[in-house]
Scaffold this active site. Sequence first.
Site, PDB file in Angstrom:
ATOM      1  N   LYS A 105       7.155  56.048   4.924  1.00  0.00           N
ATOM      2  CA  LYS A 105       5.864  55.882   5.579  1.00  0.00           C
ATOM      3  C   LYS A 105       6.057  56.293   7.035  1.00  0.00           C
ATOM      4  CE  LYS A 105       1.524  54.509   5.626  1.00  0.00           C
ATOM      5  NZ  LYS A 105       0.433  55.166   4.876  1.00  0.00           N
ATOM      6  N   ASP A 133       1.990  55.831   0.017  1.00  0.00           N
ATOM      7  CA  ASP A 133       0.662  55.697  -0.607  1.00  0.00           C
ATOM      8  C   ASP A 133       0.357  56.915  -1.478  1.00  0.00           C
ATOM      9  OD1 ASP A 133       0.645  57.150   1.766  1.00  0.00           O
ATOM     10  OD2 ASP A 133      -1.291  56.395   2.470  1.00  0.00           O
ATOM     11  N   ASP A 147      10.911  49.111  -5.078  1.00  0.00           N
ATOM     12  CA  ASP A 147      10.535  47.981  -5.941  1.00  0.00           C
ATOM     13  C   ASP A 147       9.155  48.229  -6.529  1.00  0.00           C
ATOM     14  OD1 ASP A 147      10.628  45.345  -7.047  1.00  0.00           O
ATOM     15  OD2 ASP A 147       9.321  44.683  -5.413  1.00  0.00           O
TER      16      ASP A 147
HETATM   17  C1  IPM Z   1      13.478  43.859  -8.998  1.00  0.00           C
HETATM   18  C2  IPM Z   1      12.845  42.509  -8.778  1.00  0.00           C
HETATM   19  C3  IPM Z   1      13.526  41.829  -7.600  1.00  0.00           C
HETATM   20  C4  IPM Z   1      13.306  42.700  -6.376  1.00  0.00           C
HETATM   21  C5  IPM Z   1      13.068  40.376  -7.353  1.00  0.00           C
HETATM   22  C6  IPM Z   1      13.263  39.523  -8.575  1.00  0.00           C
HETATM   23  C7  IPM Z   1      13.769  39.787  -6.162  1.00  0.00           C
HETATM   24  O1  IPM Z   1      11.473  42.632  -8.594  1.00  0.00           O
HETATM   25  O2  IPM Z   1      14.699  43.903  -9.244  1.00  0.00           O
HETATM   26  O3  IPM Z   1      12.767  44.862  -8.940  1.00  0.00           O
HETATM   27  O4  IPM Z   1      12.266  42.601  -5.733  1.00  0.00           O
HETATM   28  O5  IPM Z   1      14.206  43.464  -6.059  1.00  0.00           O
HETATM   29 MG    MG Z   2      10.731  44.599  -8.889  1.00  0.00          MG
END
Ligand code: IPM
Ligand code: MG
Length: 358
Positions: free
Chosen positions: A191, A223, A247
């Site tokens: 970003k 985005d 994530d």
């Molecule tokens: C992932 C999960 C984790 C993260 C959580 C459970 C902390 O969502 O491994 O993608 O955010 O990394």
């Molecule tokens: Mg995750």
Amino acid sequence: MTNYKIGILAGDGIGPEVVDAACLVLNAIGEKFNFSVSYQHSYIGHSAIEKTGNPLPDEALEMCNKVDAILLGAVGMPMYDNNPSAKVRPEQGLLKLRKELGLFANIRPITIFDELLFTSSLKPEILKGADILFYRELTGGIYFGTPRERQNSGTVAIDTMKYEKYEVERITKMAFEAAMRRNKKLTSVDKANVLESSRLWRETVNEVSKDYPEVELSHLFIDNAAMQLILNPRQFDVIVTGNMFGDILTDEASQIAGSLGLLPSASVGSKVGLFEPVHGSAPDIAGENIANPSAAIMSVALMLETSFNNKLASDSIKNAIAKVFKLGFRTADLVEAETDKNHILGTKEFTQKIIEQL
Ligand code: IPM
Ligand code: MG
């Protein structure tokens, strides 16, 4: 005969069920490929908090430092999600584990089984042939930056998105290496129009790219990347991005594969590798023998390839899963209108079908 020592952190919710399934497949593939497997177990997440008050007890970390690879189920429980003031949380165990083991690269392959094209909410003609490999930075960014605290009697909250150049360099190099083995395209997601840490990210990726002139590099803002991913997933080969963007994008990308129950992941760094399904602990369906074990089983396939350099054994598992889908068998998360009701299998029965096909 080679023996592999595997550390098991089954964790919460459906974690234990899918890990059991994956271990059965690992034992069976060992017999076929002439290696043996021994297991050590420890605790993480809510189950560890209940036993010891700590989401990652020292004994769990000790175990992880003594094994050849780690298989993790899932961590998390809704009782913490709905309680913002909880001081101890299951997820802290996973984050600490990643940090302590130096697992800075989270590799999440997104591939589609042709038989499952219709289980996704996206149009099959958009999905067919998509094959994306994510490199998500895992030990930096806003997940770990400090300060992270409350101020002004709790009315102000601060998290810090911080990246150091070396952190960007090492994950970017890995992603370029992967692109060299694949279709030689790398997309970096940031970003940089808003965030200073993203400007460092982009600058560093551009520098590293000089060592990989054959790879076609492009940059996307997060985005736009989120939109492009479902607009035309086939445009991507390897994607490299920071911790939080990765994530979010990989959960989104699970719908390209058809279900979150199909995505494996490998977390690697300097030492031992950790393998875990991308899905969460799904406590609402825990213990009912309906969870899809495919992601955990494919995580074992990824382990064989990544940690033990055994591509044949790894492919054999992936082919067995594909055959089971081809035969029409499904777990409850993958059912479509046409699915024969007799072909909807429980976690254990589905696992047995995979073992039969090995
Ligand atoms: C992932 C999960 C984790 C993260 C959580 C459970 C902390 O969502 O491994 O993608 O955010 O990394
Ligand atoms: Mg995750």
